[in-house]
Motif scaffolding. Sequence first.
Motif, PDB file in Angstrom:
ATOM      1  N   CYS A   1       0.793  -1.257  -0.125  1.00  0.00           N
ATOM      2  CA  CYS A   1      -0.141   0.121  -0.168  1.00  0.00           C
ATOM      3  C   CYS A   1       0.796   1.179  -0.126  1.00  0.00           C
ATOM      4  O   CYS A   1       0.338   2.468  -0.519  1.00  0.00           O
ATOM      5  CB  CYS A   1      -0.883  -0.239   1.272  1.00  0.00           C
ATOM      6  SG  CYS A   1      -0.460   0.105   3.025  1.00  0.00           S
ATOM      7  N   GLY A   2       2.101   1.263   0.571  1.00  0.00           N
ATOM      8  CA  GLY A   2       2.904   2.356   0.551  1.00  0.00           C
ATOM      9  C   GLY A   2       2.818   3.181   1.571  1.00  0.00           C
ATOM     10  O   GLY A   2       3.332   4.314   1.769  1.00  0.00           O
ATOM     11  N   LEU A   3       1.732   2.908   2.684  1.00  0.00           N
ATOM     12  CA  LEU A   3       1.784   3.922   3.574  1.00  0.00           C
ATOM     13  C   LEU A   3       2.789   4.146   4.892  1.00  0.00           C
ATOM     14  O   LEU A   3       3.210   5.116   5.125  1.00  0.00           O
ATOM     15  CB  LEU A   3       0.538   3.467   4.580  1.00  0.00           C
ATOM     16  CG  LEU A   3      -0.821   3.545   4.035  1.00  0.00           C
ATOM     17  CD1 LEU A   3      -1.981   2.764   4.802  1.00  0.00           C
ATOM     18  CD2 LEU A   3      -1.216   4.897   3.826  1.00  0.00           C
ATOM     19  N   CYS A   4       3.869   3.024   4.963  1.00  0.00           N
ATOM     20  CA  CYS A   4       4.893   3.182   5.643  1.00  0.00           C
ATOM     21  C   CYS A   4       5.912   4.002   4.800  1.00  0.00           C
ATOM     22  O   CYS A   4       6.628   4.553   5.625  1.00  0.00           O
ATOM     23  CB  CYS A   4       5.447   1.615   5.805  1.00  0.00           C
ATOM     24  SG  CYS A   4       5.764   0.622   4.305  1.00  0.00           S
ATOM     25  N   LEU A   5       5.870   3.852   3.780  1.00  0.00           N
ATOM     26  CA  LEU A   5       6.864   4.883   2.833  1.00  0.00           C
ATOM     27  C   LEU A   5       6.704   6.341   3.422  1.00  0.00           C
ATOM     28  O   LEU A   5       7.574   6.997   3.584  1.00  0.00           O
ATOM     29  CB  LEU A   5       6.971   4.395   1.278  1.00  0.00           C
ATOM     30  CG  LEU A   5       7.649   3.630   0.757  1.00  0.00           C
ATOM     31  CD1 LEU A   5       7.026   2.079   1.119  1.00  0.00           C
ATOM     32  CD2 LEU A   5       7.596   3.566  -0.668  1.00  0.00           C
ATOM     33  N   HIS A   6       5.446   6.589   3.352  1.00  0.00           N
ATOM     34  CA  HIS A   6       5.031   8.166   3.395  1.00  0.00           C
ATOM     35  C   HIS A   6       5.123   8.223   4.898  1.00  0.00           C
ATOM     36  O   HIS A   6       5.162   9.546   5.414  1.00  0.00           O
ATOM     37  CB  HIS A   6       3.612   8.318   3.098  1.00  0.00           C
ATOM     38  CG  HIS A   6       3.409   8.022   1.728  1.00  0.00           C
ATOM     39  ND1 HIS A   6       3.928   8.942   0.590  1.00  0.00           N
ATOM     40  CD2 HIS A   6       2.972   7.222   0.851  1.00  0.00           C
ATOM     41  CE1 HIS A   6       3.816   8.565  -0.392  1.00  0.00           C
ATOM     42  NE2 HIS A   6       3.067   7.556  -0.455  1.00  0.00           N
TER      43      HIS A   6
END
Length: 69
Positions: A14-19
Motif C-alpha cells: 500500500c505504501g503507507l509506511c513509505l509516507h
Amino acid sequence: MEKVVVNRERCKGCGLCLHACAFSLLQFSAKANAKGYYPPKMTDESRCTSCAACARICPDTAVSVYRPQ
C-alpha cells in the motif's frame, strides 16, 4: 539484527509506511511477493531512529521495528 523487518508475504504494497517515514528510508522492493505486491525495503538502516511510525501505520501489521540494545 535489522531495525525494520517486513513480513514480505503479509505486505500488500500500500505504501503507507513509505509516507510515514520522516527520513524517507523505505522504498518499494524490485521483487514481488507471492501475491504480486512489492513490499518495502530499507535504504539506509544507519539513519533509522526506530521511531516505529512505519509499523504503527501498517494496516496489515507487516512491519516490525526493533531498537538496538
